[in-house]
Design a protein around this motif. Structure first.
Motif, PDB file in Angstrom:
ATOM      1  N   TYR A  78      21.814   2.732 -26.876  1.00 29.52           N
ATOM      2  CA  TYR A  78      20.776   1.323 -26.674  1.00 29.52           C
ATOM      3  C   TYR A  78      19.685   1.246 -27.188  1.00 29.52           C
ATOM      4  N   ALA A  79      19.644   2.829 -27.816  1.00 29.03           N
ATOM      5  CA  ALA A  79      17.869   2.824 -29.087  1.00 29.03           C
ATOM      6  C   ALA A  79      18.526   2.238 -29.906  1.00 29.03           C
ATOM      7  N   CYS A  80      19.942   1.929 -30.231  1.00 28.80           N
ATOM      8  CA  CYS A  80      19.767   1.689 -32.204  1.00 28.80           C
ATOM      9  C   CYS A  80      20.345  -0.151 -31.936  1.00 28.80           C
ATOM     10  N   TYR A  81      20.419  -0.461 -30.648  1.00 26.41           N
ATOM     11  CA  TYR A  81      21.152  -1.924 -30.902  1.00 26.41           C
ATOM     12  C   TYR A  81      19.918  -2.917 -31.086  1.00 26.41           C
ATOM     13  N   PRO A  82      18.736  -2.595 -30.828  1.00 27.03           N
ATOM     14  CA  PRO A  82      17.870  -3.638 -31.746  1.00 27.03           C
ATOM     15  C   PRO A  82      17.552  -3.489 -33.250  1.00 27.03           C
ATOM     16  N   ILE A  83      18.145  -2.807 -33.405  1.00 31.99           N
ATOM     17  CA  ILE A  83      17.893  -2.426 -35.128  1.00 31.99           C
ATOM     18  C   ILE A  83      18.573  -2.930 -35.637  1.00 31.99           C
ATOM     19  N   GLU A  85      21.063  -5.069 -34.120  1.00 27.49           N
ATOM     20  CA  GLU A  85      20.519  -6.724 -34.986  1.00 27.49           C
ATOM     21  C   GLU A  85      19.414  -7.199 -35.996  1.00 27.49           C
ATOM     22  N   SER A  86      18.477  -6.764 -35.597  1.00 31.10           N
ATOM     23  CA  SER A  86      17.870  -7.205 -36.883  1.00 31.10           C
ATOM     24  C   SER A  86      18.392  -6.872 -38.378  1.00 31.10           C
ATOM     25  N   VAL A  87      19.138  -6.153 -38.448  1.00 34.19           N
ATOM     26  CA  VAL A  87      19.732  -5.426 -39.712  1.00 34.19           C
ATOM     27  C   VAL A  87      20.738  -6.522 -40.186  1.00 34.19           C
ATOM     28  N   VAL A  88      21.725  -7.000 -38.706  1.00 31.85           N
ATOM     29  CA  VAL A  88      21.840  -8.596 -39.482  1.00 31.85           C
ATOM     30  C   VAL A  88      21.999  -9.630 -39.025  1.00 31.85           C
ATOM     31  N   LYS A  89      21.288  -9.963 -39.046  1.00 34.46           N
ATOM     32  CA  LYS A  89      20.613 -10.898 -38.797  1.00 34.46           C
ATOM     33  C   LYS A  89      19.275 -11.597 -40.419  1.00 34.46           C
ATOM     34  N   CYS A  90      18.947  -9.893 -40.619  1.00 42.19           N
ATOM     35  CA  CYS A  90      18.604  -9.747 -42.339  1.00 42.19           C
ATOM     36  C   CYS A  90      19.132 -10.077 -43.147  1.00 42.19           C
ATOM     37  N   TYR A  91      20.876  -9.503 -43.096  1.00 39.91           N
ATOM     38  CA  TYR A  91      22.110  -9.816 -43.579  1.00 39.91           C
ATOM     39  C   TYR A  91      22.200 -11.500 -43.671  1.00 39.91           C
ATOM     40  N   ASP A  92      22.172 -11.939 -42.682  1.00 42.84           N
ATOM     41  CA  ASP A  92      22.527 -13.542 -42.612  1.00 42.84           C
ATOM     42  C   ASP A  92      21.639 -13.827 -43.363  1.00 42.84           C
ATOM     43  N   ARG A  93      20.643 -14.100 -43.096  1.00 48.99           N
ATOM     44  CA  ARG A  93      19.227 -14.899 -44.102  1.00 48.99           C
ATOM     45  C   ARG A  93      19.302 -14.822 -45.243  1.00 48.99           C
ATOM     46  N   ASN A  94      20.174 -13.183 -46.157  1.00 49.50           N
ATOM     47  CA  ASN A  94      20.051 -13.440 -47.587  1.00 49.50           C
ATOM     48  C   ASN A  94      21.255 -14.060 -47.438  1.00 49.50           C
ATOM     49  N   ALA A  95      22.437 -13.646 -46.740  1.00 52.82           N
ATOM     50  CA  ALA A  95      23.759 -14.392 -47.061  1.00 52.82           C
ATOM     51  C   ALA A  95      23.802 -16.300 -47.373  1.00 52.82           C
ATOM     52  N   ASP A  96      23.013 -16.648 -45.992  1.00 53.32           N
ATOM     53  CA  ASP A  96      22.583 -18.051 -45.959  1.00 53.32           C
ATOM     54  C   ASP A  96      21.901 -18.344 -47.403  1.00 53.32           C
ATOM     55  N   TYR A  97      20.775 -17.482 -48.171  1.00 54.54           N
ATOM     56  CA  TYR A  97      19.777 -17.747 -49.053  1.00 54.54           C
ATOM     57  C   TYR A  97      20.740 -18.064 -49.975  1.00 54.54           C
ATOM     58  N   GLN A  98      21.836 -17.021 -50.074  1.00 59.15           N
ATOM     59  CA  GLN A  98      22.058 -16.857 -51.508  1.00 59.15           C
ATOM     60  C   GLN A  98      22.953 -17.669 -51.795  1.00 59.15           C
ATOM     61  N   HIS A  99      24.663 -18.068 -50.718  1.00 57.17           N
ATOM     62  CA  HIS A  99      25.098 -19.161 -49.992  1.00 57.17           C
ATOM     63  C   HIS A  99      24.922 -20.536 -49.224  1.00 57.17           C
TER      64      HIS A  99
END
Length: 117
Positions: A78-83, A85-99
């Motif tokens: 429960y403590a690591c879930y928000p972290i 989720e933010s890492v996955v969103k950051c990765y998705d934003r970067n992937a959308d920017y790159q491709h």
């Protein structure tokens, strides 16, 4: 349920017989005063009692370790879930920017047709 006192915590004391009778009436009721066959026929060996106490102590430590591990696991989830989720969103934003062709957005510049009455 009363647990037996471990052998390393027992304090050997001698009680006067009158105090023993008032403190432990059930023990005095069983005392017939005579010999009951062999000397150590009904008695338990002191090493066995100590061994059982040590095994009880080890089992208690084991149950505590399992409960502690379960609590740590739950807290970590429960403590690591928000972290996460933010890492996955950051990765998705970067992937959308790159491709940009991988974005899941619809292009609104495509002509559409409607039939109106």
């Amino acid at each position: 349920k009363d647990l037996p006192t471990p052998c390393f915590l027992r304090v050997e004391t001698s009680f006067p017989r009158s105090q023993l009778a008032t403190t432990f009436p059930a023990a005095m009721a069983d005392d017939s005063g005579g010999a009951t066959g062999s000397a150590d026929g009904g008695e338990e060996k002191p090493g066995r009692s100590c061994m059982e106490d040590v095994l009880d102590f080890v089992a208690c430590l084991g149950r505590g370790a399992v409960a502690t591990g379960s609590g740590v696991k739950w807290t970590t989830r429960y403590a690591c879930y928000p972290i996460k989720e933010s890492v996955v969103k950051c990765y998705d934003r970067n992937a959308d920017y790159q491709h940009p062709y991988r974005k899941k957005e619809f292009n609104n510049l495509v002509p559409t047709f409607e039939v109106t009455s």
